[in-house]
Design an enzyme around this catalytic site. Sequence first.
Site, PDB file in Angstrom:
ATOM      1  N   ARG A 132       3.853   2.772  -6.851  1.00 56.88           N
ATOM      2  CA  ARG A 132       3.420   1.792  -5.840  1.00 56.88           C
ATOM      3  C   ARG A 132       3.268   2.449  -4.481  1.00 56.88           C
ATOM      4  NH1 ARG A 132       7.367  -2.256  -4.834  1.00 56.88           N
ATOM      5  NH2 ARG A 132       5.987  -2.395  -3.066  1.00 56.88           N
ATOM      6  N   ASP A 189      14.110   3.004   4.807  1.00 59.63           N
ATOM      7  CA  ASP A 189      13.335   3.563   3.691  1.00 59.63           C
ATOM      8  C   ASP A 189      13.716   5.019   3.387  1.00 59.63           C
ATOM      9  OD1 ASP A 189      12.042   1.173   3.532  1.00 59.63           O
ATOM     10  OD2 ASP A 189      10.275   1.834   4.637  1.00 59.63           O
ATOM     11  N   ARG A 222      14.933 -11.255   1.264  1.00 59.35           N
ATOM     12  CA  ARG A 222      13.900 -10.823   2.220  1.00 59.35           C
ATOM     13  C   ARG A 222      13.167 -12.072   2.736  1.00 59.35           C
ATOM     14  NH1 ARG A 222      10.705  -5.681  -0.184  1.00 59.35           N
ATOM     15  NH2 ARG A 222      10.181  -5.365   2.011  1.00 59.35           N
ATOM     16  N   LYS A 255       1.671   4.358   3.786  1.00 60.52           N
ATOM     17  CA  LYS A 255       1.586   3.162   2.939  1.00 60.52           C
ATOM     18  C   LYS A 255       1.776   1.897   3.761  1.00 60.52           C
ATOM     19  CE  LYS A 255       4.806   0.709  -0.105  1.00 60.52           C
ATOM     20  NZ  LYS A 255       5.688   0.094   0.874  1.00 60.52           N
ATOM     21  N   ASN A 256       2.832   1.861   4.574  1.00 61.45           N
ATOM     22  CA  ASN A 256       3.138   0.599   5.257  1.00 61.45           C
ATOM     23  C   ASN A 256       2.183   0.285   6.406  1.00 61.45           C
ATOM     24  OD1 ASN A 256       5.062   0.014   3.411  1.00 61.45           O
ATOM     25  ND2 ASN A 256       6.810   0.665   4.662  1.00 61.45           N
ATOM     26  N   ILE A 307      19.787  -2.899   7.703  1.00 61.98           N
ATOM     27  CA  ILE A 307      18.563  -3.691   7.487  1.00 61.98           C
ATOM     28  C   ILE A 307      18.640  -4.379   6.118  1.00 61.98           C
ATOM     29  CG2 ILE A 307      16.024  -3.632   7.477  1.00 61.98           C
ATOM     30  CD1 ILE A 307      17.082  -2.407  10.048  1.00 61.98           C
ATOM     31  N   CYS A 330       9.670  -4.822  -3.688  1.00 62.78           N
ATOM     32  CA  CYS A 330      10.962  -4.302  -4.134  1.00 62.78           C
ATOM     33  C   CYS A 330      12.070  -5.305  -3.883  1.00 62.78           C
ATOM     34  CB  CYS A 330      11.284  -3.020  -3.363  1.00 62.78           C
ATOM     35  SG  CYS A 330      10.218  -1.657  -3.788  1.00 62.78           S
TER      36      CYS A 330
HETATM   37  N1  EPU Z   1      13.953 -10.612   8.184  1.00 61.54           N
HETATM   38  C1  EPU Z   1      14.346 -11.928   8.366  1.00 61.54           C
HETATM   39  N2  EPU Z   1      13.372 -12.876   8.524  1.00 61.54           N
HETATM   40  C2  EPU Z   1      12.044 -12.581   8.498  1.00 61.54           C
HETATM   41  C3  EPU Z   1      11.642 -11.250   8.313  1.00 61.54           C
HETATM   42  C4  EPU Z   1      12.643 -10.281   8.157  1.00 61.54           C
HETATM   43  O1  EPU Z   1      15.531 -12.239   8.397  1.00 61.54           O
HETATM   44  O2  EPU Z   1      11.223 -13.500   8.651  1.00 61.54           O
HETATM   45  C5  EPU Z   1      14.992  -9.557   8.048  1.00 61.54           C
HETATM   46  C6  EPU Z   1      14.943  -8.840   6.703  1.00 61.54           C
HETATM   47  O3  EPU Z   1      15.670  -9.531   5.710  1.00 61.54           O
HETATM   48  C7  EPU Z   1      15.527  -7.493   7.056  1.00 61.54           C
HETATM   49  C8  EPU Z   1      15.048  -7.254   8.490  1.00 61.54           C
HETATM   50  O4  EPU Z   1      14.694  -8.548   8.992  1.00 61.54           O
HETATM   51  O5  EPU Z   1      16.926  -7.544   7.064  1.00 61.54           O
HETATM   52  C9  EPU Z   1      13.852  -6.331   8.646  1.00 61.54           C
HETATM   53  O6  EPU Z   1      12.839  -6.720   7.748  1.00 61.54           O
HETATM   54  P1  EPU Z   1      11.284  -6.452   8.042  1.00 61.54           P
HETATM   55  O7  EPU Z   1      10.597  -7.746   8.194  1.00 61.54           O
HETATM   56  O8  EPU Z   1      11.156  -5.443   9.150  1.00 61.54           O
HETATM   57  O9  EPU Z   1      10.831  -5.816   6.670  1.00 61.54           O
HETATM   58  P2  EPU Z   1       9.426  -5.971   5.968  1.00 61.54           P
HETATM   59  O10 EPU Z   1       8.365  -6.107   7.002  1.00 61.54           O
HETATM   60  O11 EPU Z   1       9.479  -6.994   4.902  1.00 61.54           O
HETATM   61  C10 EPU Z   1       8.818  -3.448   6.024  1.00 61.54           C
HETATM   62  C11 EPU Z   1       8.434  -2.428   5.017  1.00 61.54           C
HETATM   63  C12 EPU Z   1       9.667  -2.021   4.211  1.00 61.54           C
HETATM   64  C13 EPU Z   1      10.742  -1.530   5.154  1.00 61.54           C
HETATM   65  C14 EPU Z   1      11.057  -2.589   6.223  1.00 61.54           C
HETATM   66  C15 EPU Z   1      12.026  -2.148   7.269  1.00 61.54           C
HETATM   67  C16 EPU Z   1       6.170  -3.012   4.507  1.00 61.54           C
HETATM   68  C17 EPU Z   1       5.206  -3.557   3.525  1.00 61.54           C
HETATM   69  N3  EPU Z   1       7.434  -2.961   4.131  1.00 61.54           N
HETATM   70  O12 EPU Z   1       9.281  -4.575   5.275  1.00 61.54           O
HETATM   71  O13 EPU Z   1       9.235  -0.955   3.383  1.00 61.54           O
HETATM   72  O14 EPU Z   1      11.914  -1.240   4.438  1.00 61.54           O
HETATM   73  O15 EPU Z   1       9.820  -2.960   6.891  1.00 61.54           O
HETATM   74  O16 EPU Z   1      11.534  -1.055   7.971  1.00 61.54           O
HETATM   75  O17 EPU Z   1       5.788  -2.606   5.600  1.00 61.54           O
HETATM   76  C18 EPU Z   1       9.315   0.457   1.534  1.00 61.54           C
HETATM   77  O18 EPU Z   1       8.318   1.037   1.995  1.00 61.54           O
HETATM   78  O19 EPU Z   1       9.989   0.923   0.568  1.00 61.54           O
HETATM   79  C19 EPU Z   1       9.736  -0.801   2.122  1.00 61.54           C
HETATM   80  C20 EPU Z   1      10.554  -1.643   1.507  1.00 61.54           C
END
Ligand code: EPU
Length: 423
Positions: free
Chosen positions: A397, A305, A121, A22-23, A327, A116
């Site tokens: 989803r 996750d 975030r 998915k991701n 995280i 979610c």
């Molecule tokens: N963060 C910041 N600033 C930013 C971006 C992130 O402070 O600009 C922080 C976040 O708050 C968090 C950490 O950095 O504490 C990591 O966040 P990341 O950006 O890696 O998360 P994401 O890209 O928004 C993806 C997956 C999530 C998964 C996380 C962590 C997708 C669409 N989503 O989210 O997947 O939990 O990486 O591996 O790729 C799920 O599949 O259930 C899901 C939530």
Amino acid sequence: MKKLVIQGGKPLTGEININGAKNSTVALIPAAILADSKVVLEGVPDIQDVYSLLEILNEFHVETHFENNILEIDPTHMQSIPMPTGKIQSLRASYYFMGATLSKFGEGVIGLPGGCFLGPRPIDQHIKAFRSLGATIEDEYGVITLTTPDGLKGSRIYMDVVSVGATINTILASVRAEGKTIIENAAREPEIIDVVTLLNKMGAKIRGAGTSVIRIEGVDQLHGVTHTIIPDRIEAGTYISAAVAMGQEVKINNVIFEHIESFIAKLDEMGAKMEIGEDSILVHQSDNLKMVSLKTQPYPGFATDLQQPITPLLMKANGKGTITDTIYPQRVKHIPELNRMGANIKVDGDIIRIEGPAQLTGAPVRASDLRAGACLVIAGLMAEGETVITGVENILRGYSNIVEKLRAVGAEIEMVEDDESEE
Ligand code: EPU
């Protein structure tokens, strides 16, 4: 609205096939619009997030065709259309259209993403990277307007936090920027390698994906290709958890072991009985599980996750354990639901404290987010009696054919229309 009804306690035997990730998919689809001709993605999961992205693509005048897990994306007639509201707000990954439209058109108007609720975030690192590449960003009531008065120019970007989304978005924005971009402290998740593999096949020049330093040499043009998506390591981990909990012998197919090594190591520590095959994992009946503690980390650490899907398993172990999600410390909405089913779990600041064993019993519970839903499905399979899960749209989803996959291995689970739901 739908609900899932599970009669727990049934032993599981058979095989489960894992879909494309998915991701990866939710990043590969926005990446595909950078091509000047048709991109074909193979192994696309049949999940709601994909359908939401297809609606967004169609609004951009991108032609799509999705059948039998094969998605054709033809961006030849794509137009730069502002997307301040609507479908774009329904999923987190729509933020990839910021990097992608910047790269393709030098501009974009994108409503801030949904997805979610896992606590705050922020997307500050995405914005910082776009600015560093020369974009001007305005945020008006959650609608991000991106422009490039002097075009995009390669730059050196240090990520203050390791972020999957910010790393991929920076790659998307810089892939056609003039000159060299270097991303330092980049995330190393397999999904990032998958996106870079697609982009390089399309003609991009990106090196270092899978390490913490990624180097991008801007190119003028990207072309259409065919690409097969990597298996979903989180879906695999979810079914492995279910198999360890209730399996007599369950084979999980289409798994890249290296992608879930930290998860398997934790199950080993618990005493789960598994055989690692070339691209499958065979789970034997696992009794006398040992309590463990775990901490989530960016890849290759234990994935956030999989924190929720492994929690019900700990109910089978004796003693005290802790889970620390570094995280998303607020990713705890599954805990009150598990307690409703008879678990003994406390949220103590940023630490989840577990005391086992606990025999779960069926109860009405709500899946407040995708992985909380996966956790509750596993808990329902383990529980005595009937569990009714609402909030099923959150599960759909990210998990394709979850009812069919579990029924095929002997679970008693069905999806029914929920007339009484107020959602
Ligand atoms: N963060 C910041 N600033 C930013 C971006 C992130 O402070 O600009 C922080 C976040 O708050 C968090 C950490 O950095 O504490 C990591 O966040 P990341 O950006 O890696 O998360 P994401 O890209 O928004 C993806 C997956 C999530 C998964 C996380 C962590 C997708 C669409 N989503 O989210 O997947 O939990 O990486 O591996 O790729 C799920 O599949 O259930 C899901 C939530």
